[in-house]
Enzyme design. Structure first.
Site, PDB file in Angstrom:
ATOM      1  N   ASN A 112     -11.804   2.380  16.447  1.00  0.00           N
ATOM      2  CA  ASN A 112     -11.318   2.415  17.830  1.00  0.00           C
ATOM      3  C   ASN A 112     -10.532   1.128  18.055  1.00  0.00           C
ATOM      4  O   ASN A 112     -11.106   0.059  18.202  1.00  0.00           O
ATOM      5  CB  ASN A 112     -12.501   2.516  18.799  1.00  0.00           C
ATOM      6  CG  ASN A 112     -12.061   2.583  20.256  1.00  0.00           C
ATOM      7  OD1 ASN A 112     -10.887   2.441  20.574  1.00  0.00           O
ATOM      8  ND2 ASN A 112     -13.008   2.770  21.149  1.00  0.00           N
ATOM      9  N   ARG A 166      -9.899   6.954  16.957  1.00  0.00           N
ATOM     10  CA  ARG A 166      -9.754   7.304  18.373  1.00  0.00           C
ATOM     11  C   ARG A 166      -8.316   7.002  18.784  1.00  0.00           C
ATOM     12  O   ARG A 166      -7.829   5.877  18.620  1.00  0.00           O
ATOM     13  CB  ARG A 166     -10.710   6.486  19.232  1.00  0.00           C
ATOM     14  CG  ARG A 166     -10.551   6.793  20.720  1.00  0.00           C
ATOM     15  CD  ARG A 166     -11.152   5.719  21.591  1.00  0.00           C
ATOM     16  NE  ARG A 166     -10.945   6.002  23.013  1.00  0.00           N
ATOM     17  CZ  ARG A 166     -10.744   5.069  23.938  1.00  0.00           C
ATOM     18  NH1 ARG A 166     -10.737   3.801  23.603  1.00  0.00           N
ATOM     19  NH2 ARG A 166     -10.576   5.408  25.199  1.00  0.00           N
ATOM     20  N   HIS A 221     -11.169  10.069  28.562  1.00  0.00           N
ATOM     21  CA  HIS A 221     -12.609  10.193  28.274  1.00  0.00           C
ATOM     22  C   HIS A 221     -12.961  11.591  27.755  1.00  0.00           C
ATOM     23  O   HIS A 221     -14.098  12.040  27.891  1.00  0.00           O
ATOM     24  CB  HIS A 221     -13.459   9.900  29.528  1.00  0.00           C
ATOM     25  CG  HIS A 221     -13.391   8.491  30.004  1.00  0.00           C
ATOM     26  ND1 HIS A 221     -13.386   8.168  31.350  1.00  0.00           N
ATOM     27  CD2 HIS A 221     -13.333   7.318  29.346  1.00  0.00           C
ATOM     28  CE1 HIS A 221     -13.317   6.848  31.498  1.00  0.00           C
ATOM     29  NE2 HIS A 221     -13.285   6.305  30.282  1.00  0.00           N
ATOM     30  N   ARG A 281     -10.066  -1.200  38.090  1.00  0.00           N
ATOM     31  CA  ARG A 281      -8.980  -0.302  38.470  1.00  0.00           C
ATOM     32  C   ARG A 281      -9.196   0.231  39.869  1.00  0.00           C
ATOM     33  O   ARG A 281     -10.316   0.581  40.244  1.00  0.00           O
ATOM     34  CB  ARG A 281      -8.867   0.861  37.483  1.00  0.00           C
ATOM     35  CG  ARG A 281      -8.530   0.457  36.065  1.00  0.00           C
ATOM     36  CD  ARG A 281      -8.492   1.670  35.157  1.00  0.00           C
ATOM     37  NE  ARG A 281      -8.466   1.281  33.752  1.00  0.00           N
ATOM     38  CZ  ARG A 281      -9.121   1.902  32.784  1.00  0.00           C
ATOM     39  NH1 ARG A 281      -9.855   2.970  33.061  1.00  0.00           N
ATOM     40  NH2 ARG A 281      -9.044   1.482  31.544  1.00  0.00           N
ATOM     41  N   GLU A 286     -19.263   9.147  21.853  1.00  0.00           N
ATOM     42  CA  GLU A 286     -17.882   9.469  21.513  1.00  0.00           C
ATOM     43  C   GLU A 286     -17.598   9.257  20.022  1.00  0.00           C
ATOM     44  O   GLU A 286     -16.843  10.005  19.410  1.00  0.00           O
ATOM     45  CB  GLU A 286     -16.941   8.616  22.362  1.00  0.00           C
ATOM     46  CG  GLU A 286     -17.045   8.911  23.859  1.00  0.00           C
ATOM     47  CD  GLU A 286     -16.350   7.882  24.719  1.00  0.00           C
ATOM     48  OE1 GLU A 286     -15.160   8.087  25.010  1.00  0.00           O
ATOM     49  OE2 GLU A 286     -16.983   6.884  25.085  1.00  0.00           O
TER      50      GLU A 286
END
Length: 417
Positions: A7, A91, A180, A241, A403
């Protein structure tokens, strides 16, 4: 089969090495501050010591070489040679409209990813750097790309289209993509198994709540809507965010700051907003919860500080705003799905914060959705926890996400054909 999952970020490279016969992690770690001063963290699961030290790594190539040397190290390693790594799963944040599922990486895939850079200019270049570095390090191993956006490409057009001139979609691919996806896919599949194994007719809302946060509406095992949009900025307020705001805030903030550029203004919305912006203290929900629970001393107590009280109230406001927005999106997804059978909480906050789960579900009582306070307080760990109260119209679960395991499974499936 051993599969290395990578990742890659702009200045980081996280990894996990899986034994896929048992689906267990042999080692995991993170190369941080790539291109700056460099630091590696490595944790093996075979009883050997962990590693945490500064190591120069000017680029991702040096970082992946450090990963290889650490994995095969006599002191810290878990394998004897690179031959024991049979495939690499990557990823990839954005696959655009082209990639609706994971793929073996070849030159055509690389070329398509280069075209996706304009859709995610901060993320895809880092993903490409990681792929390039790993292909050089493992030239004979198959490499697989697993996309955050792929799971959401089943959304109907009325869910992904923006109400802007259609040509921006048809000519420039500007639309809602969502992110996601591997997490929403994993926990919704686990929930389906828990509820009997038949996805047909099942209506699930998955809540991936962490420093980055998003919801997905899932019907018949497929995503039909999600809160993030063309970028991960849309949707819920998150750690830093803003989430969904009036677009006119961009020139308003720019003017308030004396004429900031669009890029600098977006930097505020991406890195200085969310619960950090409201609380003024932290982007970590644990810190904010501790601050929100500040004890208000008696007025005559000289230790009481008006500044402390305001800080506590702003922290509480940040949590209230987050919980309200999650609940509001859940309500809208109940409409989108025509009802709901299960609501799933996952990721760092979703899995580990009973107080935030309760705060969200308290807003849902009008839908007949209730959680049991005692079950909620003890939920967590490695397995599925049912926190539903008797008489609730929908089941409420906490499910740990994984994940990296999704990436490893997809990689193995494609490699085996």
């Amino acid at each position: 089969m051993n599969i290395l999952v990578i990742n890659t970020g702009s200045s980081s490279l996280k990894y996990q090495l899986f034994n896929m016969e048992t689906e267990t992690i042999l080692a995991k770690g993170n190369c941080e501050r790539i291109g700056i001063d460099g630091h590696v963290k490595h944790t093996p699961t075979n009883g050997k010591p962990s590693l945490s030290e500064d190591v120069p790594m000017p680029s991702h190539s040096e970082a992946i070489n450090i990963v290889i040397n650490t994995l095969t190290s006599e002191t810290y390693g878990v394998i004897d040679s690179l031959k024991e790594i049979h495939a690499v799963g990557h990823r990839v944040v954005h696959g655009g409209k082209k990639f609706s599922q994971s793929v073996l990486i070849d030159q055509a895939v690389i070329d398509a990813l280069v075209e996706c850079v304009r859709l995610a200019p901060l993320h895809v270049p880092a993903n490409l750097m990681g792929i390039n570095a790993c292909q050089k390090a493992f030239p004979t191993a198959p490499h697989v790309a697993v996309f955050d956006t792929a799971f959401h490409l089943t959304m109907p057009d009325h869910a992904y289209i923006y109400s802007i001139p259609y040509e921006y979609y048809s000519d420039h691919d500007i639309r809602r993509y969502g992110f996601h996806g591997t997490s929403h896919r994993y926990v919704s599949a686990k929930a389906t198994e828990f509820l009997g194994g038949n996805a047909e007719g099942l209506k699930i809302i998955t809540c991936h709540l962490g420093n980055g946060a998003s919801l997905a509406a899932i019907k018949d095992g497929k995503s039909v809507d999600t809160t993030m949009g063309a970028t991960p900025l849309e949707g819920l307020p998150m750690g830093t965010r803003s989430g969904t705001v009036d677009p006119s805030l961009i020139p308003m903030i720019s003017d308030a700051e004396g004429g900031l550029s669009i890029g600098d203004t977006l930097d505020i919305l991406n890195k200085k907003s969310g619960v950090l912006g409201i609380s003024g203290t932290s982007s970590d929900f644990r810190d904010i919860m501790n601050t929100a629970e500040f004890h208000l001393y008696e007025p005559e107590n000289e230790d009481e500080s008006a500044e402390d009280i305001e800080t506590s109230e702003r922290a509480r406001l940040a949590l209230d705003t987050f919980e309200y927005n999650v609940a509001k999106f859940i309500g809208s997804y109940i409409v989108a799905l025509g009802g709901v059978d299960a609501i799933i909480f996952t990721a760092g906050v979703g899995e580990n914060s009973p107080a935030i789960r309760k705060g969200i579900c308290d807003w849902l009582k009008g839908f007949g959705i209730f959680v049991d306070d005692e079950k909620n307080g003890h939920a967590g760990g490695d397995g599925i926890s049912d926190i539903t109260s008797a008489g609730s119209s929908a089941i409420v679960l906490t499910i740990p996400t994984n994940e990296e395991l999704v990436i490893a499974r997809d990689t193995m499936a494609l490699v085996k054909g």
